[in-house]
Write a protein that holds these residues in place. Structure first.
Motif, PDB file in Angstrom:
ATOM      1  N   VAL A 151      56.686 -14.763  83.348  1.00 29.93           N
ATOM      2  CA  VAL A 151      56.045 -14.823  82.041  1.00 29.93           C
ATOM      3  C   VAL A 151      56.061 -16.266  81.531  1.00 29.93           C
ATOM      4  N   LEU A 152      54.875 -16.791  81.218  1.00 26.04           N
ATOM      5  CA  LEU A 152      54.717 -18.130  80.654  1.00 26.04           C
ATOM      6  C   LEU A 152      54.076 -18.015  79.270  1.00 26.04           C
ATOM      7  N   ASP A 153      54.242 -19.047  78.470  1.00 28.63           N
ATOM      8  CA  ASP A 153      53.476 -19.162  77.237  1.00 28.63           C
ATOM      9  C   ASP A 153      53.009 -20.599  77.085  1.00 28.63           C
ATOM     10  N   GLY A 154      52.313 -20.872  75.996  1.00 26.50           N
ATOM     11  CA  GLY A 154      51.701 -22.181  75.836  1.00 26.50           C
ATOM     12  C   GLY A 154      52.668 -23.331  75.696  1.00 26.50           C
ATOM     13  N   ARG A 155      53.941 -23.047  75.497  1.00 26.20           N
ATOM     14  CA  ARG A 155      54.937 -24.110  75.377  1.00 26.20           C
ATOM     15  C   ARG A 155      55.487 -24.550  76.725  1.00 26.20           C
ATOM     16  N   VAL A 156      55.220 -23.790  77.768  1.00 26.77           N
ATOM     17  CA  VAL A 156      55.739 -24.114  79.097  1.00 26.77           C
ATOM     18  C   VAL A 156      54.980 -25.311  79.663  1.00 26.77           C
ATOM     19  N   THR A 157      55.701 -26.269  80.204  1.00 27.05           N
ATOM     20  CA  THR A 157      55.092 -27.503  80.693  1.00 27.05           C
ATOM     21  C   THR A 157      54.712 -27.398  82.165  1.00 27.05           C
ATOM     22  N   ALA A 158      53.890 -28.333  82.597  1.00 31.12           N
ATOM     23  CA  ALA A 158      53.507 -28.387  84.009  1.00 31.12           C
ATOM     24  C   ALA A 158      54.726 -28.595  84.895  1.00 31.12           C
ATOM     25  N   VAL A 189      53.615 -14.674  90.896  1.00 32.61           N
ATOM     26  CA  VAL A 189      52.525 -14.316  89.981  1.00 32.61           C
ATOM     27  C   VAL A 189      52.829 -14.985  88.648  1.00 32.61           C
ATOM     28  N   LEU A 190      52.017 -15.964  88.279  1.00 36.60           N
ATOM     29  CA  LEU A 190      52.203 -16.678  87.025  1.00 36.60           C
ATOM     30  C   LEU A 190      51.338 -16.021  85.953  1.00 36.60           C
ATOM     31  N   GLU A 191      51.963 -15.630  84.853  1.00 36.45           N
ATOM     32  CA  GLU A 191      51.273 -14.844  83.821  1.00 36.45           C
ATOM     33  C   GLU A 191      51.317 -15.572  82.480  1.00 36.45           C
ATOM     34  N   TYR A 192      50.151 -15.713  81.842  1.00 38.17           N
ATOM     35  CA  TYR A 192      50.049 -16.351  80.531  1.00 38.17           C
ATOM     36  C   TYR A 192      50.120 -15.271  79.458  1.00 38.17           C
ATOM     37  N   HIS A 193      51.134 -15.348  78.619  1.00 32.94           N
ATOM     38  CA  HIS A 193      51.470 -14.223  77.744  1.00 32.94           C
ATOM     39  C   HIS A 193      50.870 -14.296  76.350  1.00 32.94           C
ATOM     40  N   VAL A 221      56.389 -25.308  85.393  1.00 34.88           N
ATOM     41  CA  VAL A 221      55.639 -24.455  86.311  1.00 34.88           C
ATOM     42  C   VAL A 221      55.856 -24.905  87.755  1.00 34.88           C
ATOM     43  N   ALA A 222      55.876 -26.208  87.985  1.00 33.99           N
ATOM     44  CA  ALA A 222      56.150 -26.709  89.334  1.00 33.99           C
ATOM     45  C   ALA A 222      57.522 -26.251  89.813  1.00 33.99           C
ATOM     46  N   ASP A 223      58.502 -26.258  88.910  1.00 32.04           N
ATOM     47  CA  ASP A 223      59.853 -25.815  89.271  1.00 32.04           C
ATOM     48  C   ASP A 223      59.886 -24.322  89.553  1.00 32.04           C
ATOM     49  N   ILE A 224      59.169 -23.530  88.760  1.00 30.14           N
ATOM     50  CA  ILE A 224      59.104 -22.084  88.991  1.00 30.14           C
ATOM     51  C   ILE A 224      58.519 -21.793  90.366  1.00 30.14           C
ATOM     52  N   ALA A 264      59.615 -17.302  79.742  1.00 23.40           N
ATOM     53  CA  ALA A 264      59.277 -18.027  78.519  1.00 23.40           C
ATOM     54  C   ALA A 264      60.344 -17.885  77.446  1.00 23.40           C
ATOM     55  N   TRP A 265      61.092 -16.788  77.474  1.00 22.03           N
ATOM     56  CA  TRP A 265      62.103 -16.524  76.453  1.00 22.03           C
ATOM     57  C   TRP A 265      63.525 -16.712  76.979  1.00 22.03           C
ATOM     58  N   TYR A 266      63.676 -16.807  78.295  1.00 18.39           N
ATOM     59  CA  TYR A 266      65.015 -16.918  78.892  1.00 18.39           C
ATOM     60  C   TYR A 266      64.988 -17.950  80.020  1.00 18.39           C
TER      61      TYR A 266
END
Length: 324
Positions: free
Chosen positions: A77-84, A102-106, A87-90, A54-56
């Motif tokens: 690490v994800l946050d609310g600004r990360v788009t779908a 492991v996808l984590e909402y921070h 996430v698909a790319d991750i 989310a930060w890098y």
């Protein structure tokens, strides 16, 4: 973990807990007794590290780097600004590098104490909104509901809030293995998650929940580490050390015991974190400047030390099956 949280405080299968049930068939990663298993029923023990995506976001080499160092899992690490789309790319990058993701909402970190932190209801909304990119990825993706969802106060709300969020994810059609973090900045020093984990597990209609404790200064002796591990073994519930470090501002950490006893018991662990820590906790970087050839003392301990990732990780069977 975020800097505010850091400063503030910083294998034996057992029957399912009484009153729970198991499903005849499962798709993807799931719980069997006190173990996490893959779709074919073979145990999977997480060995990896967190990546502060989310930060890098530009640090795309992390996936290949941690895989080359032996990891079988990457906590992202994800946050609310990360788009779908992100996430698909991750997920695609994790799969290309044969890693469980492991996808984590921070944004839940330290709810009730940290300014701007949100509740688990908002975390549930976030995950439900990602349904189109998460469905079909149950073999590869674990949903880490919300990072350290309460600080040192308000922890008594954790059980009901976690149960409600799990219910909302299941109602949204997400059948993934869910990993829930403890309150108390993840360290569960009041034993809230430890004591209420059976009820939370039983509340999930899929009975597909693993429990994540973060081990920092609260776990400064082998006795405290093994005591926590033993509690989940007795309960017959799956435990993961979702974060830990080799030392911490809030006190000494017995990382050797965390890793040794996890290896002996088949408990997963995910170190914090690959790189990018600031605010006085740079010692938690495993790699200097995101460079895999510049591992820190912590990075060398985590990946190459006794009971470390390289020595104890096994690649997910789903990837071996594909190769065959």
């Amino acid at each position: 973990m975020v800097v505010a949280a850091l400063v503030a405080l910083a294998l034996h299968s057992r029957p399912a807990p009484k009153g729970t049930a198991t499903h005849a068939t499962h798709k993807g990663l799931h719980v069997k007794g006190a173990q996490i298993v893959e779709g074919d029923g073979k145990p999977f023990v997480m060995r990896g590290i967190s990546h502060p995506y989310a930060w890098y976001k530009a640090q795309s080499g992390v996936y290949a780097d941690v895989k080359r160092l032996g990891a079988n899992t990457l906590r992202v690490v994800l946050d609310g600004r990360v788009t779908a789309g992100e996430v698909a790319d991750i997920i695609a990058r994790c799969k290309a590098n044969r890693l469980i993701c492991v996808l984590e909402y921070h944004d839940t970190t330290g709810h009730g104490e940290q300014d701007g932190s949100v509740g688990l209801d908002e975390a549930a909304d976030f995950w439900a909104g990602l349904r189109p990119v998460l469905q079909g990825q149950e073999d590869y993706v674990v949903v880490n509901l919300g990072n350290e969802p309460y600080g040192n106060t308000g922890a008594e709300a954790w059980t009901a809030a976690t149960e409600a969020a799990i219910a909302r994810l299941r109602a949204a059609g997400l059948g993934h293995l869910l990993m829930v973090d403890a309150p108390g900045w993840g360290q569960d020093w009041k034993g809230v998650m430890r004591g209420n984990a059976p009820a939370v597990f039983a509340s999930d209609p899929r009975h597909n929940v693993a429990f994540s404790v973060h081990m920092y200064g609260v776990y400064d002796t082998a006795a405290k580490v093994t005591g926590y591990y033993d509690a989940f073994h007795r309960a017959g519930l799956p435990l993961v050390v979702g974060e830990f470090g080799w030392k911490h501002t809030d006190g000494a950490v017995d990382a050797d015991a965390i890793m040794r006893e996890a290896a002996a018991r088949g408990i997963g662990y995910l170190g914090w974190s690959w790189s990018g820590n600031t605010g006085g906790v740079e010692y938690l970087d495993a790699a200097t400047g995101f460079a895999a050839d510049r591992l820190t003392q912590w990075g060398r301990r985590l990946f190459d030390g006794p009971d470390g990732i390289r020595a104890t990780a096994r690649e997910a069977e789903v990837y071996a099956a594909q190769a065959g």
